[in-house]
Design an enzyme around this catalytic site. Sequence first.
Site, mmCIF file in Angstrom:
data_model
loop_
_atom_site.group_PDB
_atom_site.id
_atom_site.type_symbol
_atom_site.label_atom_id
_atom_site.label_comp_id
_atom_site.label_asym_id
_atom_site.label_seq_id
_atom_site.Cartn_x
_atom_site.Cartn_y
_atom_site.Cartn_z
ATOM 1 C CE LYS A 119 61.920 35.248 33.156
ATOM 2 N NZ LYS A 119 61.044 34.438 32.323
ATOM 3 C CD GLU A 203 57.752 35.465 40.193
ATOM 4 O OE1 GLU A 203 57.417 36.531 39.642
ATOM 5 O OE2 GLU A 203 57.588 34.364 39.649
ATOM 6 C CG HIS A 238 61.900 25.019 34.943
ATOM 7 N ND1 HIS A 238 60.859 24.946 35.828
ATOM 8 C CD2 HIS A 238 62.985 25.366 35.668
ATOM 9 C CE1 HIS A 238 61.303 25.233 37.042
ATOM 10 N NE2 HIS A 238 62.577 25.481 36.973
ATOM 11 N NE ARG A 300 58.025 31.396 21.714
ATOM 12 C CZ ARG A 300 57.641 30.370 22.452
ATOM 13 N NH1 ARG A 300 56.745 29.518 21.982
ATOM 14 N NH2 ARG A 300 58.108 30.163 23.666
HETATM 15 P P1 ADP Z 1 61.833 30.990 32.066
HETATM 16 O O1 ADP Z 1 61.526 32.223 31.237
HETATM 17 O O2 ADP Z 1 63.270 30.899 32.487
HETATM 18 O O3 ADP Z 1 61.295 29.724 31.475
HETATM 19 P P2 ADP Z 1 59.485 31.306 33.778
HETATM 20 O O4 ADP Z 1 59.219 32.560 34.511
HETATM 21 O O5 ADP Z 1 58.670 31.037 32.564
HETATM 22 O O6 ADP Z 1 61.057 31.243 33.449
HETATM 23 O O7 ADP Z 1 59.332 30.073 34.760
HETATM 24 C C1 ADP Z 1 59.685 28.762 34.365
HETATM 25 C C2 ADP Z 1 59.055 27.740 35.284
HETATM 26 O O8 ADP Z 1 59.501 27.952 36.628
HETATM 27 C C3 ADP Z 1 57.543 27.761 35.349
HETATM 28 O O9 ADP Z 1 56.941 26.995 34.334
HETATM 29 C C4 ADP Z 1 57.266 27.207 36.719
HETATM 30 O O10 ADP Z 1 57.298 25.777 36.657
HETATM 31 C C5 ADP Z 1 58.445 27.698 37.543
HETATM 32 N N1 ADP Z 1 58.147 28.966 38.257
HETATM 33 C C6 ADP Z 1 58.196 30.223 37.766
HETATM 34 N N2 ADP Z 1 57.824 31.125 38.686
HETATM 35 C C7 ADP Z 1 57.529 30.437 39.798
HETATM 36 C C8 ADP Z 1 57.113 30.807 41.119
HETATM 37 N N3 ADP Z 1 56.905 32.080 41.478
HETATM 38 N N4 ADP Z 1 56.923 29.821 42.008
HETATM 39 C C9 ADP Z 1 57.133 28.527 41.681
HETATM 40 N N5 ADP Z 1 57.537 28.125 40.473
HETATM 41 C C10 ADP Z 1 57.741 29.056 39.540
#
Ligand code: ADP
Length: 702
Positions: A119, A203, A238, A300
């Site tokens: 990431k 973040e 999630h 993908r």
């Molecule tokens: P993973 O790879 O573990 O699934 P992600 O970065 O895709 O993690 O984030 C998963 C979920 O977490 C997102 O769909 C969102 O709902 C929440 N999320 C991610 N980043 C943020 C953020 N900066 N603020 C609020 N919610 C977040």
Amino acid sequence: MPKVFDRILIANRGEIACRIMRTAQAMGIDCVAVYSDADAHAAFVDRADAAVHIGPAPAGDSYLKAEAIVAAARRTGAQAIHPGYGFLSENADFAEMCAANGLTFIGPPADAIRAMGLKGEAKRLMEEAGVPVVPGYHSADQSDASLAAEAERIGFPLLIKAVAGGGGKGMRVVHDAGQFADALAAARREARSAFGNDVVLLEKYIQVPRHIEIQVFADRYGLAVSLFERDCSLQRRHQKVVEEAPAPGMPQEMREAMGAAAVAAAKAIGYEGAGTVEFIVDVANGLDGAPFYFMEMNTRLQVEHPVTEMITGEDLVEWQLRVAAGEPLPLVQDDIDMDGYAVEVRLYAEDPARDFVPATGRLDRLAFPDEDGILRVDAGVRQGDRVTLHYDPMLAKIVAWGEDRRTALAHLRHGLRNTEVAGLATNLSFLQRVIDHPAFVAGDIDTGFIARHAADLTPPATAPAPEWLYLAALGVVARRRAQVAGLAAASGDPGSPWHRVDGWRLNRPYAETLTFEGADGLRRHLTLVPVTATDPGSDRDTDADRPHAGGYRMTVALDDGDGAGSVEAEAHVRLRGQTGERFEAVVDGLSVHATVQVHDDRVVVIHAGHTAVLTRHTLRVDADTDAEAPGTVRAPMPGKVLAVLVGEGDPVAKGAPLVVLEAMKMEQTLTAPRAGTVTALTLRPGDQVGDGDVLLSVADGE
Ligand code: ADP
């Protein structure tokens, strides 16, 4: 569709393997499946043109075994491998291994997968490409002091994320500076153990976010396009539950800006094939003009790709195959249009009543509505299949299209009401409550929707609808009639009045009471009184010879502890037709269709998208005036007749052994309740009997 490969291997299972085959086979491409022990009889294996067994059930020993999969492709002469989603789909080493073995990997180049794999690195690349990212910190210096200082700069609440994270692991929300050190330690620990990498990024925590993602496609000639957005804000922990395209309320400028950002992201990493760029949109002040940020790119095909297919009319798997074979993209941006709305729900084997724990078991019943271009069902399981804990609990995706969102939801609602699942718990009723929820219907969604509306979406178990109980009773009566018909046919005296199931107590219409326990844990007594032709309540029509063609007056009474109780519902119920487990009843003049499965200990009624499991309690037959004839011998539980120790007309003493039953792997000898003569004996060794079935009678006197 002209073909681009002769033969491909699909390194996946379940619904996505079936989905890929649907297109590939239509293009004249042979499909090779690989399967684990657990999937030997799965639908995708049957559908494939060839199938190779690759190992035992655990994914680590089968679907993740790159060498075994590559060997299977070589052995079967496949030219390319489609990885589906999950498993090896985002594994750069696997993509390289395919290439090294002369196989085309149907996905992006290994370097593009790697670029998006971590990431922190992905965010850096995106910043360089001018794609907005969530404000934060994603640099190499991982010292406690630097991270704490960066946290202060970003402000709270903030999110600590493992750069190697996935599935929400290694993620911590921090609300104030005092919690930071502990949260950092916890996120690192979790990340180290789950991913072997404890690097984190920080973040800003978006408090009211929507998850909106862009479907992109790119070819090896440098062309990249957007196929618009999908809104996947409806998530539970999630995990996506409902996805739709386009996003409700999406302003055209945002669609264009987000699409351009996603295309820039794909180009920045030399992308090829299908990809999804996920954005988080800060909707604290609504969607109009809301800031959006790159979250991650999935390199993908996504689970939810059907909604994009339904609004664009394009087949994304066909695009994948063409692009992988070296063709240019089928369409340029200006030729890609969208039309209408599509909504998808994911049907999971999980129990909403028990905090959504994954459910396992046999699919005793599985039926979907017909697909018609408006409704689409992508399923990987069939009736009779077993669902295990080895793989993802998703059973199917049900998708509907409409010219507007309301219409799409109406079609989806209809589709869900005509979906039937029994044998294990699913989220089918939950999904219906989600898409019926007024806030969802209004498009008032964000990622907190499901948690916020939990009380509405997962209400405490309610009482079974009276219709379910009526249908359960009809099912029990029908099964008993079928069993007795079987006994009568075997007895050589099929005309005997003793084989009659209804009105067998001569000269007297009887009332029968069945007791069921519903999901609310309460017992209800259902009393059936046959309605004769002359009764005013009868709507008896054609079938004069059938017992109780006139139907029954049925009453539902709640058990108040002493047996009887207050009447909750009452209706005239008649069986109009039955084909196997499909029943059509007429309840107070209204026709009701349902599937009814009668088991020894329970009756499952599947009606209008809901599955009710009604536990049966001991059957009682009450003549409306007197109690049951004293000499009646009933099966105390369902079982098999091992021996019949007496003959019709034999005199017996009280306590004399009559019949030996095998029930629950134990033998049980039933004895004479009083002295007398054996009558109404129709049993033979080997017969199956149901709980409460009348086995014989001991008539009074010699
Ligand atoms: P993973 O790879 O573990 O699934 P992600 O970065 O895709 O993690 O984030 C998963 C979920 O977490 C997102 O769909 C969102 O709902 C929440 N999320 C991610 N980043 C943020 C953020 N900066 N603020 C609020 N919610 C977040």
